[in-house]
Motif scaffolding. Structure first.
Motif, short mmCIF file in Angstrom:
data_model
loop_
_atom_site.label_atom_id
_atom_site.label_comp_id
_atom_site.label_asym_id
_atom_site.label_seq_id
_atom_site.Cartn_x
_atom_site.Cartn_y
_atom_site.Cartn_z
N GLU A 141 4.08 4.45 -14.31
CA GLU A 141 4.86 3.24 -14.54
C GLU A 141 3.98 2.00 -14.33
O GLU A 141 3.78 1.22 -15.24
N LYS A 142 3.44 1.85 -13.12
CA LYS A 142 2.67 0.62 -12.85
C LYS A 142 1.35 0.56 -13.62
O LYS A 142 0.94 -0.49 -14.07
N PHE A 269 -2.57 -6.45 -10.91
CA PHE A 269 -2.31 -5.94 -9.56
C PHE A 269 -0.81 -5.68 -9.44
O PHE A 269 0.00 -6.58 -9.63
N ALA A 270 -0.45 -4.46 -9.13
CA ALA A 270 0.98 -4.14 -9.03
C ALA A 270 1.32 -3.56 -7.66
O ALA A 270 0.52 -2.82 -7.07
N TRP A 271 2.49 -3.91 -7.18
CA TRP A 271 3.02 -3.28 -5.98
C TRP A 271 3.87 -2.08 -6.37
O TRP A 271 4.60 -2.13 -7.37
N LYS B 265 10.02 -6.04 -4.22
CA LYS B 265 10.56 -5.89 -5.56
C LYS B 265 9.62 -5.10 -6.48
O LYS B 265 9.89 -4.96 -7.66
N SER B 266 8.52 -4.59 -5.91
CA SER B 266 7.55 -3.83 -6.71
C SER B 266 7.17 -4.56 -7.99
O SER B 266 7.19 -4.00 -9.10
N VAL B 267 6.80 -5.81 -7.83
CA VAL B 267 6.47 -6.65 -8.99
C VAL B 267 5.00 -6.48 -9.37
O VAL B 267 4.16 -6.19 -8.52
N THR B 268 4.73 -6.64 -10.65
CA THR B 268 3.37 -6.61 -11.17
C THR B 268 2.90 -8.04 -11.42
O THR B 268 3.63 -8.83 -12.03
N PHE B 269 1.71 -8.36 -10.95
CA PHE B 269 1.09 -9.66 -11.22
C PHE B 269 -0.18 -9.41 -12.01
O PHE B 269 -1.07 -8.69 -11.55
N ALA B 270 -0.26 -10.01 -13.18
CA ALA B 270 -1.46 -9.78 -14.01
C ALA B 270 -2.11 -11.10 -14.38
O ALA B 270 -1.43 -12.10 -14.61
N TRP B 271 -3.43 -11.07 -14.42
CA TRP B 271 -4.18 -12.21 -14.95
C TRP B 271 -4.41 -12.01 -16.43
O TRP B 271 -4.67 -10.89 -16.88
#
Lengths: 345, 345
Positions: A141-142, A269-271, B265-271
């Motif tokens: 998923e991530k 970067f994902a949590w 919230k298991s969010v994804t942060f992308a550049w």
């Protein structure tokens, strides 16, 4: 009707103290709506158990029951359950809103549950859910790796902490997906374990990880799964991650992260937190489906059990304290499970 | 043979100073290998032009030529070019390693180039590449939205800075993909522009963004594209982003980010940085393919031009200084393009 369980009313006391985890009696739960009632046969332990216990500073009136992995038999179902029937052998990790698996009977939302893999013993099954779901969500998923055998052939993944619970099943899933796997370890036994799980290479986390990975012939890695000390390894990961690569972490941080280090490479970067879906009531049924896929991989012998320590002499306070103590050492390899009678010992 | 171009030998001086950008003569480049030689008809301006100029503190011997958007006619091709032939009308953004588009003739790697949409004038085409590729990569690569009309129906995206270049084309692409679009703006003209580009709602970034979005009836948004002041808006985004959601930023940071805010919230942060692929020599041809897809959407009238300011009286130092000055005001809406003869004025 009362049932046996293991819980605590005050958390932040030493696991060597008998009060840290006690045998208790709680009310027999009733299955309603989409919940199933499961008679628990074996439970798995996870670092989250010890974290919750140690972070619980307030004394509570009724005991808190931990446990986020279980295998057992469906005893009863709620009126809106469609996936299971009485007698099914099922497994699941669970959710923070549910009372834990360290109890004779436990309620669980059917969406989070799957039929257990027949090929595995109760002890082996109990080691799968939390780490299996977590590793699946990280990879498929991530990181958006297609869930298909050999789909990521030619790509490389680095596991920060290969021998832990998530690393152990994650390495196997990554190999199944065709990835070349590098895992960090240090002791001989964790190194051997990572290799046994399928790692192509290991690097010593007590030495310079970047140098070791480069010496293996990898300038970059396409994916990194961090399951230990995110802040500590972030700069290492920033240096090793490939342009357009993915870093996924399951380990909370206590400092802000120097995210600019991964900007020029357009890194993601994902949590990953297994509890998110239930906490926020989104995609609940996906976790039962993930477990069904894992069942299938076990049945097809694509995956092997990650259980290293089986305590089979009873699900009781004594054995669960022993299991917590193992996890608190920080040296556990693979998974720890507890099974047997709820005998109040 | 010499050709006309506009460049600078010292960057960090005021755009009001005639030396900030000068008419210069440079050698006619030769197309080799996979490069094509393009006779430039119109160029687009981007914030990156002014950033590079202002950050160039060392005086250089030969002038640096800026410009990351162009449309023109293929004049010649390198021996390994297969995609284009002499006479093709093409468009592209470019790469940091290539001399810029502010020149009569420019070399460009064929992988980064596409046939230009016939339906658009040179001025309109010149406004597309950098922001179009950036918005595409944000939505369809980093956010993993399927590139298909209405694929994300029922989902919501928030644009931090809706009226900028990336916002303007991004809003259109998001609407095409079926998303509900909320954009931040403040002045009447930026609000009107966001609506014209297709935004369903706008919120005033000078007021509390979270409150305004909630008042519109959205507890969360599934996607957020940040194209302004990442640090400043990070906490707002952390609060508004949906569980399992995606935050993508194209704006560099000068502080570490409180990433823990988006962990539960298991969010994804992308550049997203459009230059990454060429900088690291990976997936080069994908950018030409992205431009071909955008061409197709323009031809099918799914997208409209985002050009607001056209300076058509010549590609020269005077006009490029004027264009840089507009961008430096921070108030530009949509895109600024410059076209006409290279007349040395």
């Amino acid at each position: 009707m009362k049932i046996k369980a293991i819980g605590f009313t005050q958390g932040n006391i030493s696991i060597d103290d008998e009060n840290s985890l006690q045998n208790v009696e709680i009310d027999m739960p009733m299955a309603k709506d989409k919940d199933i009632l499961v008679k628990v046969n074996a439970v798995g332990l996870n670092p989250v158990d010890t974290k919750i216990r140690r972070n619980s500073k307030e004394k509570t009136e009724s005991p808190r029951i931990l446990g986020f992995d279980a295998v057992g038999i469906v005893e009863n179902i709620g009126e809106n359950v469609t996936k299971f029937k009485k007698g099914d052998r099922v497994y699941y990790s669970g959710a923070l809103a549910y009372s834990g698996s360290n109890a004779q009977y436990q309620l669980m939302h059917e969406g989070l549950v799957s039929i257990a893999p027949e090929i595995l013993s109760d002890n082996c099954v109990a080691g799968v859910p939390l780490t299996g779901i977590t590793a699946y969500e990280c990879l498929f998923e991530k990181m958006h790796i297609p869930f298909e055998k050999n789909s990521a052939k030619g790509k490389t993944i680095l596991f920060i902490n290969g021998a832990g619970g998530v690393g152990s099943i994650g390495i196997q899933l990554a190999k199944w997906a065709g990835l070349t796997v590098i895992a960090t370890s240090s002791r001989q036994e964790t190194t051997d374990w990572c290799k046994k799980m399928g790692a192509d290479h290991t690097v010593d986390y007590k030495k310079n990880i970047v140098e070791q990975v480069r010496e293996l012939g990898f300038e970059n890695v396409d994916y990194i799964l961090i399951s230990h000390s995110t802040e500590k390894y972030f700069e290492t990961c920033a240096e090793l991650i490939a342009p357009l690569g993915y870093i996924v972490s399951i380990e909370e941080i206590y400092e802000n992260l120097p995210m600019d280090l991964i900007r020029r490479k357009s890194v993601t970067f994902a949590w990953e937190l297994m509890f998110t879906k239930h906490l926020f009531n989104t995609e609940i049924y996906s976790q039962g489906e993930i477990l069904a896929k894992l069942s299938n991989l076990f049945e097809n012998k694509e995956l092997v059990s990650t259980v290293v320590a089986e305590i089979t002499t009873g699900i009781n306070a004594t054995n669960l304290r022993a299991a917590h103590k193992m996890l608190e050492s920080g040296k556990t390899i693979g998974k720890v499970v507890v099974s047997g009678e709820f005998d109040g010992k």
